[in-house]
Design an enzyme around this catalytic site. Sequence first.
Site, PDB file in Angstrom:
ATOM      1  N   CYS A 194       9.536  -5.913  15.499  1.00  0.00           N
ATOM      2  CA  CYS A 194       9.137  -4.974  16.562  1.00  0.00           C
ATOM      3  C   CYS A 194       7.780  -5.412  17.116  1.00  0.00           C
ATOM      4  CB  CYS A 194       9.070  -3.550  16.026  1.00  0.00           C
ATOM      5  SG  CYS A 194      10.638  -3.044  15.297  1.00  0.00           S
ATOM      6  N   GLU A 205       0.829  -1.195   0.000  1.00  0.00           N
ATOM      7  CA  GLU A 205       0.000   0.000   0.000  1.00  0.00           C
ATOM      8  C   GLU A 205       0.866   1.248   0.000  1.00  0.00           C
ATOM      9  OE1 GLU A 205      -4.156  -0.374   1.982  1.00  0.00           O
ATOM     10  OE2 GLU A 205      -2.755  -1.616   3.098  1.00  0.00           O
ATOM     11  N   CYS A 228       8.376  -7.472   6.605  1.00  0.00           N
ATOM     12  CA  CYS A 228       9.530  -6.750   7.166  1.00  0.00           C
ATOM     13  C   CYS A 228      10.536  -7.751   7.706  1.00  0.00           C
ATOM     14  CB  CYS A 228       9.092  -5.812   8.285  1.00  0.00           C
ATOM     15  SG  CYS A 228      10.489  -4.865   8.947  1.00  0.00           S
ATOM     16  N   CYS A 241       3.897   8.078   1.140  1.00  0.00           N
ATOM     17  CA  CYS A 241       4.573   7.126   2.030  1.00  0.00           C
ATOM     18  C   CYS A 241       4.779   5.813   1.287  1.00  0.00           C
ATOM     19  CB  CYS A 241       3.709   6.919   3.271  1.00  0.00           C
ATOM     20  SG  CYS A 241       4.347   5.654   4.367  1.00  0.00           S
ATOM     21  N   CYS A 293       4.387  -3.492  16.265  1.00  0.00           N
ATOM     22  CA  CYS A 293       4.107  -3.260  14.841  1.00  0.00           C
ATOM     23  C   CYS A 293       3.551  -4.522  14.219  1.00  0.00           C
ATOM     24  CB  CYS A 293       5.401  -2.856  14.125  1.00  0.00           C
ATOM     25  SG  CYS A 293       5.219  -2.751  12.337  1.00  0.00           S
ATOM     26  N   CYS A 311      -0.151   5.275  10.933  1.00  0.00           N
ATOM     27  CA  CYS A 311       0.983   4.436  11.330  1.00  0.00           C
ATOM     28  C   CYS A 311       0.544   3.106  11.917  1.00  0.00           C
ATOM     29  CB  CYS A 311       1.799   5.128  12.415  1.00  0.00           C
ATOM     30  SG  CYS A 311       2.619   6.569  11.851  1.00  0.00           S
TER      31      CYS A 311
HETATM   32  N1  SAH Z   1      10.823  -0.081   9.344  1.00  0.00           N
HETATM   33  C1  SAH Z   1      11.065   1.296   9.437  1.00  0.00           C
HETATM   34  C2  SAH Z   1      10.116   2.141   8.604  1.00  0.00           C
HETATM   35  C3  SAH Z   1       8.666   1.772   8.644  1.00  0.00           C
HETATM   36  S1  SAH Z   1       7.877   1.918  10.174  1.00  0.00           S
HETATM   37  C4  SAH Z   1      11.058   1.732  10.896  1.00  0.00           C
HETATM   38  O1  SAH Z   1      10.715   0.938  11.748  1.00  0.00           O
HETATM   39  O2  SAH Z   1      11.452   2.867  11.143  1.00  0.00           O
HETATM   40  C5  SAH Z   1       7.524   3.671  10.319  1.00  0.00           C
HETATM   41  C6  SAH Z   1       7.199   4.111  11.742  1.00  0.00           C
HETATM   42  O3  SAH Z   1       5.925   3.626  12.216  1.00  0.00           O
HETATM   43  C7  SAH Z   1       8.233   3.615  12.723  1.00  0.00           C
HETATM   44  O4  SAH Z   1       8.635   4.629  13.597  1.00  0.00           O
HETATM   45  C8  SAH Z   1       7.473   2.542  13.442  1.00  0.00           C
HETATM   46  O5  SAH Z   1       8.069   2.260  14.676  1.00  0.00           O
HETATM   47  C9  SAH Z   1       6.086   3.114  13.544  1.00  0.00           C
HETATM   48  N2  SAH Z   1       5.038   2.142  13.865  1.00  0.00           N
HETATM   49  C10 SAH Z   1       4.996   0.821  13.605  1.00  0.00           C
HETATM   50  N3  SAH Z   1       3.864   0.271  14.075  1.00  0.00           N
HETATM   51  C11 SAH Z   1       3.170   1.266  14.653  1.00  0.00           C
HETATM   52  C12 SAH Z   1       1.907   1.328  15.311  1.00  0.00           C
HETATM   53  N4  SAH Z   1       1.155   0.258  15.463  1.00  0.00           N
HETATM   54  N5  SAH Z   1       1.491   2.537  15.778  1.00  0.00           N
HETATM   55  C13 SAH Z   1       2.243   3.646  15.585  1.00  0.00           C
HETATM   56  N6  SAH Z   1       3.449   3.645  14.968  1.00  0.00           N
HETATM   57  C14 SAH Z   1       3.905   2.471  14.515  1.00  0.00           C
HETATM   58 FE1  SF4 Z   2       9.669  -3.535  10.574  1.00  0.00          FE
HETATM   59 FE2  SF4 Z   2       7.553  -2.594  11.831  1.00  0.00          FE
HETATM   60 FE3  SF4 Z   2       9.875  -2.721  13.104  1.00  0.00          FE
HETATM   61 FE4  SF4 Z   2       9.573  -0.919  11.132  1.00  0.00          FE
HETATM   62  S1  SF4 Z   2       8.458  -0.973  13.062  1.00  0.00           S
HETATM   63  S2  SF4 Z   2      11.320  -2.315  11.454  1.00  0.00           S
HETATM   64  S3  SF4 Z   2       8.174  -2.058   9.736  1.00  0.00           S
HETATM   65  S4  SF4 Z   2       8.695  -4.476  12.337  1.00  0.00           S
END
Ligand code: SAH
Ligand code: SF4
Length: 412
Positions: free
Chosen positions: A152, A128, A148, A141, A155, A387
């Site tokens: 995390c 997306e 991924c 974006c 996420c 996000c």
């Molecule tokens: N993988 C990279 C880029 C994509 S994530 C990274 O982790 O930086 C982009 C941002 O969204 C990151 O700061 C991530 O930690 C945040 N993010 C992921 N899941 C989220 C959620 N459920 N609510 C709010 N932010 C989230």
């Molecule tokens: Fe991957 Fe989500 Fe962690 Fe970003 S926040 S590195 S998309 S697992």
Amino acid sequence: MTELSVPLAPPRAASLEKTPLERYVAPARPSLVGLSREELAVLLGGIGVPERQRRMRVQQLWHWLYVRGAQAFEEMSNVSRDLRVRLAEHFTLARPEVVAEQVSADGTGKWLLRLPGEQAGERPHEIECVYIPEADRATLCLSSQVGCTLTCTFCHTGTQRLVRNLTAGEIVGQVLAARDRLGDWPGRTPPAGALVPTDGGRFVTNIVLMGMGEPLYNHEAVRDALLLIADPDGLCLSKRRITLSTSGVVPNIARMGAETGVMLAVSLHAVNDALRNELVPLNRKYPIAELLEACRNYPGLSNARRITFEYVMLKGVNDSLADARALVRLLKGIPAKINLIPFNPWPGTRYECSDWEQIEKFSEVIFNAGYASPVRTPRGRDILAACGQLKSETQKLSARERLALRAMAMTE
Ligand code: SAH
Ligand code: SF4
């Protein structure tokens, strides 16, 4: 076309990093989107374009692809008919195909894109792409992987399998697909049925790599795509308006900075290693001190070119005022912006978003320490484009990856 294959990542410790399940295989008639000038020249040589003409032909193709937004070789009126036919026999100008379009009440648009070049029998890969128009800019974006590499815990993408890295063409192709849909090319208007309003010219001004995937685990393709997006004879976006977000792949931070000069955002989310190890397990490999050292050394930093530190607000986990004060102390001496992201919940998550009152108090500590507007209202929540939110249908379809999109319009 083997030079376009994305190599499989070497096996890594399962709890921290995943290995791609698939690799990109170029179709018989590959797309020219995302290739370098050198690669284009080689392909032109392969279909009989004499060497003395190749440079000029590459320039023409470049202009049609990235300045005019051509979607078919027939449009290339200054290329001879014979060459247009030969090009179309061997190549395409394919970008990801828009399979669904949604618009939020706040004007945020979201496209579900299907990647080109699927092989027979392969499951379709969908990603997306989110468009966030604001008064003075419009941000796109982009995703860098299907799934991924990392895990995390807050996420949703982190809980899914990693399918594969995107190619440079698939990353740049997201920009072309969005601009096609917006009618954002000279002399063009949005196609019939397009839903996303552009209000007479709020076109793409900024790019963030904050969609699905860890861009620094797909280093070469992301680098090539960003250089293409910034190419002065092509899409020509200022590097100051392109931001790459990483969870902290320390060895690649300085390298990406040196190779592209784009802006950096770092997903910090915790102020001590014990908590960050839990939220961002990659921290066990690259702890906070090493990450911040890499940030201090990021090329070209100044007060006008700051690193954005992202901090997701998790109720009772990382949102105390002591955390806020520790965050300010930790970032002392680094030209930084702080971006507090209200947590976007997803089905099955163990976390909750901090109360709004707590977010305000936390943000006040940061504001009083001299950081401007640390928290932004989430955009596109009603269409699950904010996000970490997911496309709801994707949860039902096994063939479709669950997509977490984070689209904070936060660059200069
Ligand atoms: N993988 C990279 C880029 C994509 S994530 C990274 O982790 O930086 C982009 C941002 O969204 C990151 O700061 C991530 O930690 C945040 N993010 C992921 N899941 C989220 C959620 N459920 N609510 C709010 N932010 C989230
Ligand atoms: Fe991957 Fe989500 Fe962690 Fe970003 S926040 S590195 S998309 S697992």
